[in-house]
Design a protein around this motif. Structure first.
Motif, PDB file in Angstrom:
ATOM      1  N   LEU A  99      31.451  -2.391  42.117  1.00  0.00           N
ATOM      2  CA  LEU A  99      32.686  -2.855  41.479  1.00  0.00           C
ATOM      3  C   LEU A  99      32.774  -4.378  41.641  1.00  0.00           C
ATOM      4  CD1 LEU A  99      35.052  -1.604  39.911  1.00  0.00           C
ATOM      5  CD2 LEU A  99      36.381  -1.674  42.016  1.00  0.00           C
ATOM      6  N   TYR A 267      39.059   3.362  28.866  1.00  0.00           N
ATOM      7  CA  TYR A 267      39.758   2.232  28.234  1.00  0.00           C
ATOM      8  C   TYR A 267      39.209   0.909  28.744  1.00  0.00           C
ATOM      9  CZ  TYR A 267      42.958   1.396  32.224  1.00  0.00           C
ATOM     10  OH  TYR A 267      43.494   1.085  33.448  1.00  0.00           O
ATOM     11  N   PRO A 271      44.704  -4.513  28.211  1.00  0.00           N
ATOM     12  CA  PRO A 271      46.022  -3.988  27.809  1.00  0.00           C
ATOM     13  C   PRO A 271      47.004  -5.102  27.469  1.00  0.00           C
ATOM     14  CG  PRO A 271      45.304  -3.036  29.907  1.00  0.00           C
ATOM     15  CD  PRO A 271      44.409  -4.199  29.616  1.00  0.00           C
ATOM     16  N   LEU A 290      42.666   9.012  32.243  1.00  0.00           N
ATOM     17  CA  LEU A 290      42.527   7.623  31.794  1.00  0.00           C
ATOM     18  C   LEU A 290      41.683   6.902  32.833  1.00  0.00           C
ATOM     19  CD1 LEU A 290      43.672   5.470  29.742  1.00  0.00           C
ATOM     20  CD2 LEU A 290      45.428   5.010  31.463  1.00  0.00           C
ATOM     21  N   GLY A 292      38.845   3.492  33.418  1.00  0.00           N
ATOM     22  CA  GLY A 292      38.198   2.330  32.839  1.00  0.00           C
ATOM     23  C   GLY A 292      38.767   1.084  33.452  1.00  0.00           C
ATOM     24  N   GLY A 293      38.862   0.037  32.648  1.00  0.00           N
ATOM     25  CA  GLY A 293      39.338  -1.241  33.135  1.00  0.00           C
ATOM     26  C   GLY A 293      38.292  -2.303  32.875  1.00  0.00           C
ATOM     27  N   VAL A 294      38.463  -3.419  33.552  1.00  0.00           N
ATOM     28  CA  VAL A 294      37.544  -4.539  33.375  1.00  0.00           C
ATOM     29  C   VAL A 294      36.155  -4.094  33.862  1.00  0.00           C
ATOM     30  CG1 VAL A 294      38.344  -5.513  35.585  1.00  0.00           C
ATOM     31  CG2 VAL A 294      37.170  -6.974  33.926  1.00  0.00           C
TER      32      VAL A 294
ATOM     33  N   ALA B 237      43.240  -2.935  51.556  1.00  0.00           N
ATOM     34  CA  ALA B 237      42.608  -2.483  50.313  1.00  0.00           C
ATOM     35  C   ALA B 237      43.354  -1.379  49.578  1.00  0.00           C
ATOM     36  CB  ALA B 237      41.193  -2.015  50.610  1.00  0.00           C
ATOM     37  N   MET B 252      55.160   6.637  40.555  1.00  0.00           N
ATOM     38  CA  MET B 252      53.919   6.235  39.892  1.00  0.00           C
ATOM     39  C   MET B 252      53.602   4.775  40.205  1.00  0.00           C
ATOM     40  SD  MET B 252      51.686   7.908  38.201  1.00  0.00           S
ATOM     41  CE  MET B 252      51.991   9.136  36.934  1.00  0.00           C
ATOM     42  N   ARG B 260      43.244   1.831  46.060  1.00  0.00           N
ATOM     43  CA  ARG B 260      42.188   0.840  46.230  1.00  0.00           C
ATOM     44  C   ARG B 260      41.545   0.558  44.873  1.00  0.00           C
ATOM     45  NH1 ARG B 260      36.686   0.725  47.318  1.00  0.00           N
ATOM     46  NH2 ARG B 260      35.988  -0.538  49.103  1.00  0.00           N
ATOM     47  N   ASP B 261      41.057  -0.665  44.669  1.00  0.00           N
ATOM     48  CA  ASP B 261      40.319  -0.996  43.446  1.00  0.00           C
ATOM     49  C   ASP B 261      39.203   0.028  43.240  1.00  0.00           C
ATOM     50  OD1 ASP B 261      41.900  -3.251  43.779  1.00  0.00           O
ATOM     51  OD2 ASP B 261      40.324  -4.641  43.162  1.00  0.00           O
ATOM     52  N   GLY B 262      39.100   0.529  42.018  1.00  0.00           N
ATOM     53  CA  GLY B 262      38.070   1.518  41.730  1.00  0.00           C
ATOM     54  C   GLY B 262      38.459   2.937  42.102  1.00  0.00           C
ATOM     55  N   LEU B 280      49.680  -0.987  33.233  1.00  0.00           N
ATOM     56  CA  LEU B 280      48.297  -0.817  32.775  1.00  0.00           C
ATOM     57  C   LEU B 280      47.462  -2.059  33.043  1.00  0.00           C
ATOM     58  CD1 LEU B 280      47.957   1.064  29.389  1.00  0.00           C
ATOM     59  CD2 LEU B 280      47.384   1.803  31.686  1.00  0.00           C
ATOM     60  N   GLY B 281      48.106  -3.238  33.022  1.00  0.00           N
ATOM     61  CA  GLY B 281      47.376  -4.472  33.293  1.00  0.00           C
ATOM     62  C   GLY B 281      46.810  -4.459  34.704  1.00  0.00           C
ATOM     63  N   MET B 283      46.291  -1.707  36.556  1.00  0.00           N
ATOM     64  CA  MET B 283      45.295  -0.638  36.619  1.00  0.00           C
ATOM     65  C   MET B 283      43.966  -1.089  36.007  1.00  0.00           C
ATOM     66  SD  MET B 283      47.658   2.657  35.703  1.00  0.00           S
ATOM     67  CE  MET B 283      46.309   3.834  35.802  1.00  0.00           C
ATOM     68  N   PHE B 284      44.056  -1.865  34.938  1.00  0.00           N
ATOM     69  CA  PHE B 284      42.873  -2.369  34.239  1.00  0.00           C
ATOM     70  C   PHE B 284      42.093  -3.333  35.135  1.00  0.00           C
ATOM     71  CE2 PHE B 284      40.671  -5.305  31.426  1.00  0.00           C
ATOM     72  CZ  PHE B 284      40.139  -4.478  30.451  1.00  0.00           C
ATOM     73  N   ASP B 285      42.811  -4.317  35.683  1.00  0.00           N
ATOM     74  CA  ASP B 285      42.141  -5.330  36.513  1.00  0.00           C
ATOM     75  C   ASP B 285      41.472  -4.707  37.727  1.00  0.00           C
ATOM     76  OD1 ASP B 285      42.996  -7.280  34.817  1.00  0.00           O
ATOM     77  OD2 ASP B 285      44.622  -8.008  36.101  1.00  0.00           O
ATOM     78  N   ARG B 286      42.058  -3.615  38.232  1.00  0.00           N
ATOM     79  CA  ARG B 286      41.543  -3.020  39.462  1.00  0.00           C
ATOM     80  C   ARG B 286      40.794  -1.702  39.219  1.00  0.00           C
ATOM     81  NH1 ARG B 286      44.281  -1.869  43.693  1.00  0.00           N
ATOM     82  NH2 ARG B 286      46.464  -1.574  43.162  1.00  0.00           N
ATOM     83  N   ASN B 287      40.538  -1.394  37.964  1.00  0.00           N
ATOM     84  CA  ASN B 287      39.765  -0.185  37.645  1.00  0.00           C
ATOM     85  C   ASN B 287      40.319   1.069  38.328  1.00  0.00           C
ATOM     86  OD1 ASN B 287      37.061  -0.218  35.951  1.00  0.00           O
ATOM     87  ND2 ASN B 287      37.340  -2.262  36.820  1.00  0.00           N
ATOM     88  N   ILE B 288      41.615   1.262  38.208  1.00  0.00           N
ATOM     89  CA  ILE B 288      42.262   2.444  38.779  1.00  0.00           C
ATOM     90  C   ILE B 288      42.348   3.537  37.707  1.00  0.00           C
ATOM     91  CG2 ILE B 288      44.434   3.369  39.700  1.00  0.00           C
ATOM     92  CD1 ILE B 288      44.867   0.621  40.999  1.00  0.00           C
ATOM     93  N   ALA B 289      41.870   4.712  38.050  1.00  0.00           N
ATOM     94  CA  ALA B 289      41.884   5.830  37.103  1.00  0.00           C
ATOM     95  C   ALA B 289      43.084   6.733  37.347  1.00  0.00           C
ATOM     96  CB  ALA B 289      40.598   6.640  37.234  1.00  0.00           C
ATOM     97  N   LEU B 290      43.503   7.400  36.296  1.00  0.00           N
ATOM     98  CA  LEU B 290      44.616   8.349  36.361  1.00  0.00           C
ATOM     99  C   LEU B 290      44.100   9.691  35.848  1.00  0.00           C
ATOM    100  CD1 LEU B 290      47.776   8.554  36.764  1.00  0.00           C
ATOM    101  CD2 LEU B 290      47.938   8.156  34.303  1.00  0.00           C
TER     102      LEU B 290
END
Lengths: 347, 347
Positions: A99, A267, A271, A290, A292-294, B237, B252, B260-262, B280-281, B283-290
């Motif tokens: 990561l 994704y 976003p 859901l 994904g991410g960067v 982390a 949520m 943690r990231d990823g 979502l921003g 979650m995107f930056d840290r690659n968090i899945a749902l």
């Protein structure tokens, strides 16, 4: 040297800036051979992503090492290398896990104080952790060099989306977004063994590329009509794996609508706005994930590089306009107006 | 027979209703031995989930088969069985994949025209696909019977959350929600080999159960303070795997903050509102899945049952109040006022 500088929204200039130098012993200075403009650069260009006046821009590039700091062990002057869109130290816990985008010492090209890829040269921090060496012979193969440039972002990002979407051999995949990332998502899905790939897009030039990359079906509708069309193509169920490569509320809503119960949305579209486009109630009832991410593209380069070198995948068609460094402002305009899909820069 | 009927918010009555009969050849009629009240029943009780006046209620029960339709092959009168909270045909594509909650012929107990679990008897559609047989000896073991009742929902739902959160041996897990599902999430995480389990909760009776179930740490703070506390416990982390067992925007938001990231959030709390609690921003930056949703507990029963029978896991402590059928309205009141964690009904 000359490099691209963003002064304000719609004010992108190519101008003289200080030559990069080795500042840390782990740095490399790179002469840029190929760079390009990314869809995400347009968010800065349009003022939708904040930039300080004078920031550099561009995060995708291939180059030749000019000078390496004393602690760089993996690279020497003359090496041909590709840079991922984030630098990373290669030694931390996150880098060890793959990561790289969460590396605490990592950063984005063009952030304040760093060089951007759309220039003549770049100072690369943590060169050993960041760069990946390419075969020297590729430097004289124009088509191959262009294909390899996709490893810096769009190909790895499309791959990340496909992984997040859970693409496996035999799956049905749908791809929301006909930009370079969406098209690379089609390619990545095909590479991972998808049986059927439905590309959503209304620009024939792009959907033609999607078909070349492996799309078996094209859906030109948008919104609810697109959802209905994908459902019709999939016996009413939707796609197991959905790649979301846009990042708007509408595209996320479409992605949820076309995902099969129990499926996943990978994704990778940056976003815009919060999760308001996500109907969590629908996702809950249908067990839609859901992920994904960067994209940690540095991690994916070693896996994807052999296939690009062998020519079994060729993302070079996503670049449909080639310009020199001086023409970069015109390149932004072309992408902003969607007359170009993705602009290749030969400094 | 007598059964629980919901007439309006806060108007729950136990009254005479028609005896269930075999209507389809795949039906079974079941005498209810144990039932219970679910946190999600409270949404109907409070009027936050719409119900038509006169609908039955209750979706968790264990019973004895009284009569089996001519096409039922797996069950005979006298069999002790547990029902998952959704019936399913056991033959469709989704059932074959284990996503029984998406069975096109499936349905929820207490939906219009069907029996609910909080009554003396239930007509079970698609009995072969829906029910799971239990050892007859369990009927005379009060503690075991109570533990087995958790298989109908909360244990399988906690397991689904743990799977969605990606709990694996050695992972650090955090659990948002100290209701019966959150506590079963702790138990499921422990069972799947989590090394460290951080339970978020401020009610000591509940967090004491969490510790019994395997929690290694308890965080009593809420909101931003809870995020800070979990981060401090995890070296800054966050947790690899986060179980979200509440379903509110606030919970949520907390879940995203402590992942943690990823990492992944396994969400099983029925969502109230859209995804507006999701940034979502971030979650995107840290690659968090749902990942998660309504749990296909029918699929999990065969995996979890042996451990409950062997006593290696015992979810029975989540039931802290036992009542007869006539006391069901008081049981709702107790759970609504949080004086009871989960109410066991012996009709």
């Amino acid at each position: 040297m000359r490099a691209t500088v963003i002064h304000a929204p719609h004010d992108i200039r190519v101008q003289e800036v200080p030559d990069p130098t080795i500042q840390q012993p782990t740095d490399v200075v790179l002469r840029v051979l190929r760079a390009c403009i990314c869809g995400s650069d347009l968010w800065a260009y349009r003022g939708e992503a904040a930039r300080q006046p004078g920031q550099r821009i561009g995060h995708e590039f291939i180059g030749i090492v000019e000078e390496a700091g004393p602690e760089v062990s993996g690279f020497a002057p003359g090496d041909l290398v590709v840079a991922p869109f984030v630098w990373s130290d290669g030694t931390c816990e996150y880098c060890a896990e793959g990561l790289t985008t969460s590396c605490p010492q990592g950063g984005f090209w063009g952030s304040v104080g760093s060089d951007g890829g759309q220039g003549e040269a770049v100072r690369v921090p943590f060169a050993d952790g960041t760069l990946v060496k390419l075969p020297a012979a590729a430097a004289s193969d124009d088509r191959l060099l262009t294909a390899l440039l996709a490893l810096s972002d769009v190909l790895g990002t499309g791959h990340h989306a496909a992984i997040g979407a859970g693409v496996k051999p035999g799956t049905t995949v749908a791809v929301v977004g006909d930009g370079a990332v969406g098209l690379c998502g089609v390619m990545a899905a095909k590479r991972l063994g998808a049986e059927r790939i439905i590309a959503l897009g209304r620009h024939q030039v792009r959907t033609d590329i999607a078909r070349t990359f492996g799309a078996t079906d094209v859906v030109a509708e948008r919104g609810e009509a697109a959802v209905a069309a994908v459902r019709e193509l999939t016996g009413g169920a939707g796609a197991h794996a959905v790649i979301e490569a846009v990042g708007t509320e509408q595209s996320m809503r479409t992605a949820v609508g076309i995902t099969r119960d129990g499926g996943s949305i990978g994704y990778v579209g940056v976003p815009h706005g919060s999760g308001t486009g996500l109907d969590l109630g629908v996702m809950f009832d249908r067990n839609i994930a859901l992920r994904g991410g960067v994209a940690p593209v540095r991690t994916y380069i070693p896996e994807l590089l052999p296939d690009v070198l062998a020519g079994t995948i060729d993302p070079s068609p996503v670049f449909d306009l080639t310009i020199g460094l001086d023409e970069v402002p015109a390149g932004y305009k072309a992408m902003d107006e969607r007359t170009a899909l993705k602009v290749l820069i030969k400094p």
